[in-house]
Design a protein around this motif. Structure first.
Motif, short mmCIF file in Angstrom:
data_model
loop_
_atom_site.label_atom_id
_atom_site.label_comp_id
_atom_site.label_asym_id
_atom_site.label_seq_id
_atom_site.Cartn_x
_atom_site.Cartn_y
_atom_site.Cartn_z
N HIS A 138 0.82 -1.22 0.00
CA HIS A 138 0.00 0.00 0.00
C HIS A 138 0.85 1.26 0.00
CE1 HIS A 138 -2.94 -2.98 0.86
NE2 HIS A 138 -2.72 -3.06 2.15
N ALA B 75 -6.63 -5.31 1.62
CA ALA B 75 -6.26 -4.40 0.54
C ALA B 75 -6.82 -3.01 0.82
CB ALA B 75 -6.79 -4.93 -0.78
N ARG B 76 -6.06 -2.01 0.48
CA ARG B 76 -6.51 -0.64 0.67
C ARG B 76 -7.69 -0.35 -0.27
NH1 ARG B 76 -2.61 4.00 -1.15
NH2 ARG B 76 -1.48 3.59 0.75
#
Length: 301
Positions: A206, A299-300
């Motif tokens: 990220h 996950a972002r």
């Protein structure tokens, strides 16, 4: 040992997306450093900024203490294989490199020298690139990055398309370049190969730094378990003896996985029971295990 590349508080935004987010790390001279991260982690954006191909929103990326744009002879300082630009299909590998020499102000003879280094000399170098395999194209990319005899190499997925022999050749080549005092920063998804090639790794996710350190320290640490193999008949007796010694035993056909007991103690227990062992070794975390643990978060958005 001093750093060849210094990234400090680097941030890059594309609209509302932070591709790189306050990232800091260093790459030391004379070592192979693996640059790791899942797809979309910000590796390519970071490398583009280091090479002066993109401007950061904030922060700095320095090569030998300077921004890339301020290097007097950049091709002699940094050799990079990043963008994977196509080759002119009608040109030979040798002619492609000679044209790059002309653009960089290097002698044309340098093309022949680097072709030898990447095992494309002779007929291979005179062949048209349109007839090259993917592995040969990877070697040609590496040859192009070596033209200026640079102190620093930045390589993006150099093992793609290489067969096992080619991967071993690449490993030996990168280790040899580092042995000459060069700095190698290599981005790769082939973690088993990174574990055998790199001295250190930088792991990002990220757009942020997750971990940096020596490969041996990250993938080493205490043993996770001890694996024991013996004949099927006495394996049950050995399992019972190891449990009595405080071990947590997972029995399998012909072998045991033992936790909470050191390998030395396992051997002593087997000897006391008069059991011949066919194998006794420690199970340790691989670089792949460490990488997945470090980057397995959500996950972002």
């Amino acid at each position: 040992m001093s750093s060849a590349i210094e990234v400090e508080a680097l941030t890059k935004r594309f609209g509302g997306v932070r591709a790189v987010d306050d990232l800091s790390f260093s790459v030391r001279e004379g070592a192979v450093t693996g640059f790791l991260g899942p797809n979309g982690a910000g590796k390519t954006t970071t490398l583009r900024i280091v090479l002066g191909l993109a401007r950061p929103t904030s922060g700095t990326a320095l090569v030998q203490g300077k921004p890339f744009a301020r290097l007097e002879h950049p091709s002699r300082v940094v050799g990079a294989s990043l963008e994977r630009a196509g080759f002119h299909p009608g040109r030979s590998g040798r002619d492609h490199l000679r044209s790059l020499c002309a653009m960089a102000g290097l002698p044309a003879s340098r093309a022949d020298e680097v072709l030898v280094l990447v095992d494309l000399a002779g007929k291979a170098g005179r062949r048209r690139v349109s007839g090259y395999s993917l592995g040969m194209r990877q070697r040609l990319h590496l040859a192009a990055s070596l033209l200026g005899d640079p102190a620093i190499l930045i390589l993006d997925e150099p093992a793609n398309g290489l067969d096992p022999q080619g991967i071993r050749w690449l490993r030996d080549t990168l280790r040899g370049l580092a042995g000459e005092g060069r700095t190698v920063l290599v981005s790769s998804h082939v973690l088993s190969e990174v574990a055998q090639t790199a001295d250190e790794v930088v792991v990002i996710a990220h757009g942020r730094l997750v971990e940096q350190g020596p490969v041996a320290a990250l993938s080493g640490g205490p043993a996770q378990a001890v694996i024991v193999r013996a004949d099927l008949a006495p394996i049950a007796a050995l399992a019972a003896a190891l449990e009595a010694a405080g071990g947590i035993v997972e029995p399998h056909e012909g072998w045991l996985r033992v936790r909470e007991v050191e390998a030395r103690r396992v051997g002593e227990v087997a000897l006391a029971q008069g059991i011949a062992l066919h194998a006794l070794y420690e199970e340790r975390r691989s670089l792949e295990d460490v990488f997945l643990d470090l980057t397995s978060g959500e996950a972002r958005p």
